[in-house]
Design a protein around this motif. Sequence first.
Motif, PDB file in Angstrom:
ATOM      1  N   PRO A   4       0.813  -1.219   0.000  1.00 32.71           N
ATOM      2  CA  PRO A   4       0.000   0.000   0.000  1.00 32.71           C
ATOM      3  C   PRO A   4       0.848   1.272   0.000  1.00 32.71           C
ATOM      4  O   PRO A   4       1.834   1.363   0.729  1.00 32.71           O
ATOM      5  CB  PRO A   4      -0.819  -0.117   1.285  1.00 32.71           C
ATOM      6  N   ASP A   5       0.458   2.202  -0.859  1.00 34.94           N
ATOM      7  CA  ASP A   5       1.071   3.527  -0.969  1.00 34.94           C
ATOM      8  C   ASP A   5       2.530   3.523  -1.443  1.00 34.94           C
ATOM      9  O   ASP A   5       3.204   4.544  -1.357  1.00 34.94           O
ATOM     10  CB  ASP A   5       0.945   4.297   0.355  1.00 34.94           C
ATOM     11  N   ASP A   6       3.041   2.410  -1.953  1.00 40.03           N
ATOM     12  CA  ASP A   6       4.415   2.309  -2.442  1.00 40.03           C
ATOM     13  C   ASP A   6       4.395   2.236  -3.971  1.00 40.03           C
ATOM     14  O   ASP A   6       4.169   1.164  -4.550  1.00 40.03           O
ATOM     15  CB  ASP A   6       5.085   1.070  -1.846  1.00 40.03           C
ATOM     16  N   ALA A   7       4.631   3.364  -4.627  1.00 44.83           N
ATOM     17  CA  ALA A   7       4.539   3.432  -6.090  1.00 44.83           C
ATOM     18  C   ALA A   7       5.567   2.553  -6.787  1.00 44.83           C
ATOM     19  O   ALA A   7       5.280   1.956  -7.825  1.00 44.83           O
ATOM     20  CB  ALA A   7       4.679   4.880  -6.564  1.00 44.83           C
ATOM     21  N   THR A   8       6.761   2.438  -6.227  1.00 41.62           N
ATOM     22  CA  THR A   8       7.797   1.617  -6.847  1.00 41.62           C
ATOM     23  C   THR A   8       7.378   0.150  -6.860  1.00 41.62           C
ATOM     24  O   THR A   8       7.376  -0.504  -7.912  1.00 41.62           O
ATOM     25  CB  THR A   8       9.135   1.795  -6.108  1.00 41.62           C
ATOM     26  N   ALA A   9       7.024  -0.386  -5.715  1.00 44.53           N
ATOM     27  CA  ALA A   9       6.630  -1.800  -5.617  1.00 44.53           C
ATOM     28  C   ALA A   9       5.357  -2.070  -6.405  1.00 44.53           C
ATOM     29  O   ALA A   9       5.245  -3.099  -7.072  1.00 44.53           O
ATOM     30  CB  ALA A   9       6.446  -2.191  -4.154  1.00 44.53           C
TER      31      ALA A   9
END
Length: 128
Positions: free
Chosen positions: A45-50
Amino acid sequence: MPFKPVIPAGSGKPLAPYSPGATADGVVYVSGTLALDKNNDVVAPDDATAQTRHVLETIKSVLETAGGSMADVAFNHIFLSDWKHYAPMNAVYAEYFPGDKPARYCIQCGLVKPGAVVEIASIAHIAK
């Protein structure tokens, strides 16, 4: 020509009535793809890279199931929950499209699952 659904092995059940992809006349249409696990929970959640990496791996799986690859992608539709995710998304995106880049657009909008920050839909031409 009628379309044929594309459902990679091991895919979870979609959130709504749609297929992960569809082929028609040598073109693969990949549905809007979020970073979801098999239970439809948001990955990282909320991690654009992953999330971008997870989304592009899912798209890659749909394309490979249809007989194509990421090199066949001609157009991407990119949706971000916030512009702060633009740079991290682009960094991962560039890894998956190292040569000639497909056409695309990118917009900021609300996404269907809380914690989801990236959604991508693709169109690929795999006719030989």
